[in-house]
Design a protein around this motif. Structure first.
Motif, PDB file in Angstrom:
ATOM      1  N   GLU A   1       0.825  -1.209   0.000  1.00  0.00           N
ATOM      2  CA  GLU A   1       0.000   0.000   0.000  1.00  0.00           C
ATOM      3  C   GLU A   1       0.859   1.259   0.000  1.00  0.00           C
ATOM      4  OE1 GLU A   1      -3.566   2.077   2.669  1.00  0.00           O
ATOM      5  OE2 GLU A   1      -2.968  -0.005   3.042  1.00  0.00           O
ATOM      6  N   ILE A   2       1.981   1.230   0.743  1.00  0.00           N
ATOM      7  CA  ILE A   2       2.889   2.390   0.739  1.00  0.00           C
ATOM      8  C   ILE A   2       3.472   2.588  -0.653  1.00  0.00           C
ATOM      9  CG2 ILE A   2       5.087   3.261   1.647  1.00  0.00           C
ATOM     10  CD1 ILE A   2       4.402   1.845   4.287  1.00  0.00           C
ATOM     11  N   ALA A   3       3.890   1.490  -1.289  1.00  0.00           N
ATOM     12  CA  ALA A   3       4.455   1.598  -2.638  1.00  0.00           C
ATOM     13  C   ALA A   3       3.416   2.116  -3.627  1.00  0.00           C
ATOM     14  CB  ALA A   3       4.989   0.234  -3.083  1.00  0.00           C
ATOM     15  N   PHE A   4       2.167   1.699  -3.467  1.00  0.00           N
ATOM     16  CA  PHE A   4       1.123   2.192  -4.365  1.00  0.00           C
ATOM     17  C   PHE A   4       0.910   3.691  -4.180  1.00  0.00           C
ATOM     18  CE2 PHE A   4      -3.347   3.196  -5.227  1.00  0.00           C
ATOM     19  CZ  PHE A   4      -3.458   2.751  -6.540  1.00  0.00           C
ATOM     20  N   ASN A   5       0.906   4.157  -2.936  1.00  0.00           N
ATOM     21  CA  ASN A   5       0.749   5.596  -2.691  1.00  0.00           C
ATOM     22  C   ASN A   5       1.928   6.399  -3.237  1.00  0.00           C
ATOM     23  OD1 ASN A   5      -1.745   5.363  -1.378  1.00  0.00           O
ATOM     24  ND2 ASN A   5      -0.784   4.924   0.594  1.00  0.00           N
ATOM     25  N   GLU A   6       3.114   5.794  -3.277  1.00  0.00           N
ATOM     26  CA  GLU A   6       4.291   6.465  -3.847  1.00  0.00           C
ATOM     27  C   GLU A   6       4.407   6.259  -5.359  1.00  0.00           C
ATOM     28  OE1 GLU A   6       7.454   4.761  -1.583  1.00  0.00           O
ATOM     29  OE2 GLU A   6       7.239   6.181   0.079  1.00  0.00           O
TER      30      GLU A   6
ATOM     31  N   ALA B   1       5.959  -1.241  -9.590  1.00  0.00           N
ATOM     32  CA  ALA B   1       6.759  -2.464  -9.664  1.00  0.00           C
ATOM     33  C   ALA B   1       6.941  -3.062  -8.268  1.00  0.00           C
ATOM     34  CB  ALA B   1       8.106  -2.162 -10.304  1.00  0.00           C
ATOM     35  N   GLU B   2       7.145  -2.194  -7.275  1.00  0.00           N
ATOM     36  CA  GLU B   2       7.285  -2.696  -5.910  1.00  0.00           C
ATOM     37  C   GLU B   2       5.961  -3.246  -5.386  1.00  0.00           C
ATOM     38  OE1 GLU B   2       9.046  -0.049  -3.165  1.00  0.00           O
ATOM     39  OE2 GLU B   2      10.760   0.469  -4.445  1.00  0.00           O
ATOM     40  N   VAL B   3       4.877  -2.647  -5.807  1.00  0.00           N
ATOM     41  CA  VAL B   3       3.567  -3.170  -5.399  1.00  0.00           C
ATOM     42  C   VAL B   3       3.415  -4.609  -5.862  1.00  0.00           C
ATOM     43  CG1 VAL B   3       1.077  -2.929  -5.643  1.00  0.00           C
ATOM     44  CG2 VAL B   3       2.488  -0.893  -5.392  1.00  0.00           C
ATOM     45  N   LYS B   4       3.747  -4.827  -7.121  1.00  0.00           N
ATOM     46  CA  LYS B   4       3.614  -6.180  -7.683  1.00  0.00           C
ATOM     47  C   LYS B   4       4.564  -7.150  -7.000  1.00  0.00           C
ATOM     48  CE  LYS B   4       2.736  -8.216 -12.187  1.00  0.00           C
ATOM     49  NZ  LYS B   4       2.681  -7.963 -13.637  1.00  0.00           N
ATOM     50  N   ARG B   5       5.786  -6.670  -6.671  1.00  0.00           N
ATOM     51  CA  ARG B   5       6.770  -7.543  -6.025  1.00  0.00           C
ATOM     52  C   ARG B   5       6.309  -7.925  -4.616  1.00  0.00           C
ATOM     53  NH1 ARG B   5      10.968  -6.123  -2.889  1.00  0.00           N
ATOM     54  NH2 ARG B   5      10.770  -3.926  -3.497  1.00  0.00           N
ATOM     55  N   HIS B   6       5.804  -6.957  -3.881  1.00  0.00           N
ATOM     56  CA  HIS B   6       5.345  -7.272  -2.524  1.00  0.00           C
ATOM     57  C   HIS B   6       4.166  -8.233  -2.545  1.00  0.00           C
ATOM     58  CE1 HIS B   6       8.084  -4.585  -0.620  1.00  0.00           C
ATOM     59  NE2 HIS B   6       7.523  -3.455  -1.087  1.00  0.00           N
ATOM     60  N   LEU B   7       3.232  -8.022  -3.465  1.00  0.00           N
ATOM     61  CA  LEU B   7       2.061  -8.898  -3.525  1.00  0.00           C
ATOM     62  C   LEU B   7       2.428 -10.286  -4.037  1.00  0.00           C
ATOM     63  CD1 LEU B   7      -0.673  -6.437  -4.838  1.00  0.00           C
ATOM     64  CD2 LEU B   7      -0.375  -7.301  -2.507  1.00  0.00           C
ATOM     65  N   ALA B   8       3.444 -10.357  -4.906  1.00  0.00           N
ATOM     66  CA  ALA B   8       3.886 -11.665  -5.397  1.00  0.00           C
ATOM     67  C   ALA B   8       4.531 -12.467  -4.277  1.00  0.00           C
ATOM     68  CB  ALA B   8       4.849 -11.484  -6.557  1.00  0.00           C
ATOM     69  N   ALA B   9       5.206 -11.776  -3.354  1.00  0.00           N
ATOM     70  CA  ALA B   9       5.839 -12.470  -2.224  1.00  0.00           C
ATOM     71  C   ALA B   9       4.836 -12.845  -1.146  1.00  0.00           C
ATOM     72  CB  ALA B   9       6.941 -11.592  -1.633  1.00  0.00           C
ATOM     73  N   LEU B  10       3.634 -12.321  -1.258  1.00  0.00           N
ATOM     74  CA  LEU B  10       2.616 -12.594  -0.248  1.00  0.00           C
ATOM     75  C   LEU B  10       2.029 -13.980  -0.460  1.00  0.00           C
ATOM     76  CD1 LEU B  10       1.005 -11.377   2.126  1.00  0.00           C
ATOM     77  CD2 LEU B  10      -0.673 -10.578   0.446  1.00  0.00           C
ATOM     78  N   LYS B  11       2.210 -14.831   0.507  1.00  0.00           N
ATOM     79  CA  LYS B  11       1.713 -16.206   0.415  1.00  0.00           C
ATOM     80  C   LYS B  11       0.361 -16.376   1.102  1.00  0.00           C
ATOM     81  CE  LYS B  11       6.209 -18.460   0.028  1.00  0.00           C
ATOM     82  NZ  LYS B  11       6.938 -17.202  -0.210  1.00  0.00           N
ATOM     83  N   ARG B  12      -0.116 -15.344   1.779  1.00  0.00           N
ATOM     84  CA  ARG B  12      -1.432 -15.416   2.404  1.00  0.00           C
ATOM     85  C   ARG B  12      -2.503 -15.267   1.325  1.00  0.00           C
ATOM     86  NH1 ARG B  12      -1.321 -10.509   6.102  1.00  0.00           N
ATOM     87  NH2 ARG B  12      -3.543 -11.021   6.255  1.00  0.00           N
ATOM     88  N   PRO B  13      -3.299 -16.283   1.076  1.00  0.00           N
ATOM     89  CA  PRO B  13      -4.308 -16.149   0.013  1.00  0.00           C
ATOM     90  C   PRO B  13      -5.406 -15.160   0.368  1.00  0.00           C
ATOM     91  CG  PRO B  13      -4.636 -18.198   1.222  1.00  0.00           C
ATOM     92  CD  PRO B  13      -3.357 -17.577   1.757  1.00  0.00           C
ATOM     93  N   GLY B  14      -5.640 -14.997   1.651  1.00  0.00           N
ATOM     94  CA  GLY B  14      -6.744 -14.117   2.041  1.00  0.00           C
ATOM     95  C   GLY B  14      -8.078 -14.833   1.896  1.00  0.00           C
ATOM     96  N   GLU B  15      -9.047 -14.385   2.638  1.00  0.00           N
ATOM     97  CA  GLU B  15     -10.379 -14.974   2.545  1.00  0.00           C
ATOM     98  C   GLU B  15     -10.971 -14.714   1.166  1.00  0.00           C
ATOM     99  OE1 GLU B  15     -14.715 -14.704   4.824  1.00  0.00           O
ATOM    100  OE2 GLU B  15     -12.998 -13.524   5.498  1.00  0.00           O
ATOM    101  N   LYS B  16     -11.610 -15.725   0.610  1.00  0.00           N
ATOM    102  CA  LYS B  16     -12.178 -15.594  -0.726  1.00  0.00           C
ATOM    103  C   LYS B  16     -13.210 -14.472  -0.755  1.00  0.00           C
ATOM    104  CE  LYS B  16     -14.276 -18.267  -4.445  1.00  0.00           C
ATOM    105  NZ  LYS B  16     -14.820 -19.579  -4.846  1.00  0.00           N
ATOM    106  N   GLY B  17     -13.024 -13.557  -1.691  1.00  0.00           N
ATOM    107  CA  GLY B  17     -13.929 -12.428  -1.811  1.00  0.00           C
ATOM    108  C   GLY B  17     -13.510 -11.221  -1.004  1.00  0.00           C
TER     109      GLY B  17
END
Length: 340
Positions: free
Chosen positions: A303-308, A312-328
Motif C-alpha cells: 500500500e505504501i508503494a502504491f501511494n508512492e 513495480a514494488e507493489v507487484k513484487r510485494h504482492l507476489a511475495a505474499l503467500k497469504r491467500p486471504g479470505e475468498k472475496g
C-alpha cells in the motif's frame, strides 16, 4: 303467605273475567278494572315473596315493577311471571366447570432456540437487504443483525441505513453507531484520567492500550472528519510515548530498545493512515526486526508503494505474499488483480 296472596289474586282475576263476560256496560267494566287492580296487587305480593332477598330490595320499587307488569298484561303477565320466577328458582345458575373456560399454559420449549456463533447473513447480504428490501421491518432486522458483526463491517451497513427513508431504520443505525463510538471513547477517557496515578513502570502499557483504542475508532470508521483526525493524532502521540518516552519522536531507523514488534506494527499503520509514508516504512522495518512475520507486513508495504506510485514494488510485494486471504475479501481481490 305467598300462596294465599296468589290465591286471592287469582280469584279476583277470575271474578273480573266473569264480569266482563256477563255484561260489557260501564258499571261492569269499572268493577272488572278494580278487581284486576286488586288481583295485580295480590299477585305482585305473592311473586315478590318468592323472589330471593337480593331481588326484593328495595321493596317499594320491586313491588311497583311487578304490579305494573301484571296490571298492563292481564292473565298473560301473571302466567309469564309464574313461568319465569318458578323456573328460575327451580333451576338456579349453574356453577359447574362446563361454564368455565380453562386455558392450559403451554409447556416450555424442549430445547432453547438456536444461537448462531456467527451471524447467518454476511455483511454483503445485509447491505443488499438494507438497499433493496421493500419492507421497512426487514431492513430494520438487517440493521439489528449487525450487532454480531465487527464494527468495521457493520459500518458499511450503518452508513447505508442512515440514509433510509423510514425513521425507525435510520435512528436505529445512528444509535448502534453512536453506541459503539461512545463505548470506545469512554474507555479511552477512563484510561487517560487514570494515567497520572499509574506507576511509571506501567504507563507504557496504558499508553499503548489508549493508542490501540484510538486506532480502533479510526480503523472501524466510527469517527469522521475532524473527530477522526483528533483520534488519529491521539493514537500517534501515545504510541510515540511508548516507543521512545524521552523524545518527542522515536528514532525509527534504529532498532527499538525492546523487541516489541506489535507496537511498531500498530505505529506503522497509524503513520500510514496519517500519510507519513517514509516513517511508516521504518516502523514496519522495526516491526519485522521485533519478530512480526513478514507476511503480515507485506500488504502494508504494498500500500505504501502504491501511494508512492512505485507499481513495480507493489507487484513484487504482492507476489511475495503467500497469504491467500479470505475468498472475496479485499486483499484477495487486490492480489488477483495485480497478479494478472
Amino acid at each position: 303467605m305467598a300462596h294465599l296472596s296468589m290465591l286471592l289474586g287469582l280469584v279476583a282475576e277470575m271474578l273480573a273475567g266473569l264480569l266482563l263476560w256477563w255484561d260489557a256496560n260501564d258499571g261492569f267494566v269499572l268493577a272488572a278494572v278494580i278487581l284486576h287492580a286488586v288481583s295485580s296487587y295480590y299477585l305482585a305480593q305473592g311473586f315478590w315473596r318468592l323472589l330471593p332477598r337480593r331481588y326484593k330490595l328495595p321493596a317499594r320499587r320491586s313491588l311497583s315493577l311487578l304490579f305494573i307488569f301484571l296490571w298492563i298484561l292481564p292473565v298473560v303477565g301473571a302466567l309469564g311471571l309464574l313461568w319465569s320466577v318458578i323456573g328460575a328458582l327451580r333451576r338456579p345458575r349453574s356453577r359447574s366447570s362446563h361454564n368455565v373456560k380453562i386455558f392450559v399454559l403451554p409447556e416450555l420449549p424442549f430445547s432453547p432456540p438456536v444461537i448462531f456463533p456467527v451471524p447467518p447473513y454476511s455483511q454483503g447480504a445485509l447491505r443488499q437487504i438494507v438497499h433493496f428490501a421493500e419492507r421497512p421491518l426487514k431492513r430494520l432486522k438487517a440493521v439489528m443483525a449487525t450487532r454480531h458483526m465487527p464494527p468495521r463491517e457493520a459500518m458499511i451497513v450503518w452508513s447505508k441505513a442512515t440514509r433510509d427513508p423510514v425513521d425507525d431504520v435510520r435512528l436505529l443505525a445512528y444509535a448502534m453507531k453512536d453506541a459503539s463510538e461512545k463505548k470506545l471513547a469512554e474507555r479511552i477517557l477512563a484510561l487517560t484520567d487514570a494515567l497520572p496515578d499509574i506507576a511509571v513502570r506501567m504507563r507504557n502499557s496504558y499508553h499503548e492500550t489508549i493508542a490501540a483504542l484510538c486506532w480502533e475508532l479510526v480503523y472501524h470508521r466510527l469517527a469522521q472528519g475532524a473527530v477522526r483526525e483528533h483520534w488519529l493524532q491521539a493514537a500517534r502521540r501515545h504510541m510515540e510515548r511508548v516507543l521512545d518516552p524521552l523524545a518527542a519522536k522515536p528514532v525509527l531507523p534504529a532498532a527499538p530498545s525492546r523487541p516489541d514488534g506489535d507496537s511498531w506494527l500498530l505505529y506503522g499503520r497509524i503513520l500510514l493512515d496519517s500519510g507519513d509514508l517514509a516513517l511508516a516504512v521504518n516502523a514496519f522495518t522495526n516491526a519485522k526486526a521485533g519478530g512480526i512475520d513478514e507476511q503480515k507486513i507485506l500488504p502494508w508495504l504494498a500500500e505504501i508503494a502504491f501511494n508512492e506510485r512505485k507499481f513495480a514494488e507493489v507487484k513484487r510485494h504482492l507476489a511475495a505474499l503467500k497469504r491467500p486471504g479470505e475468498k472475496g475479501s479485499e486483499l484477495a481481490q487486490v492480489k488477483v488483480w495485480w497478479g494478472t
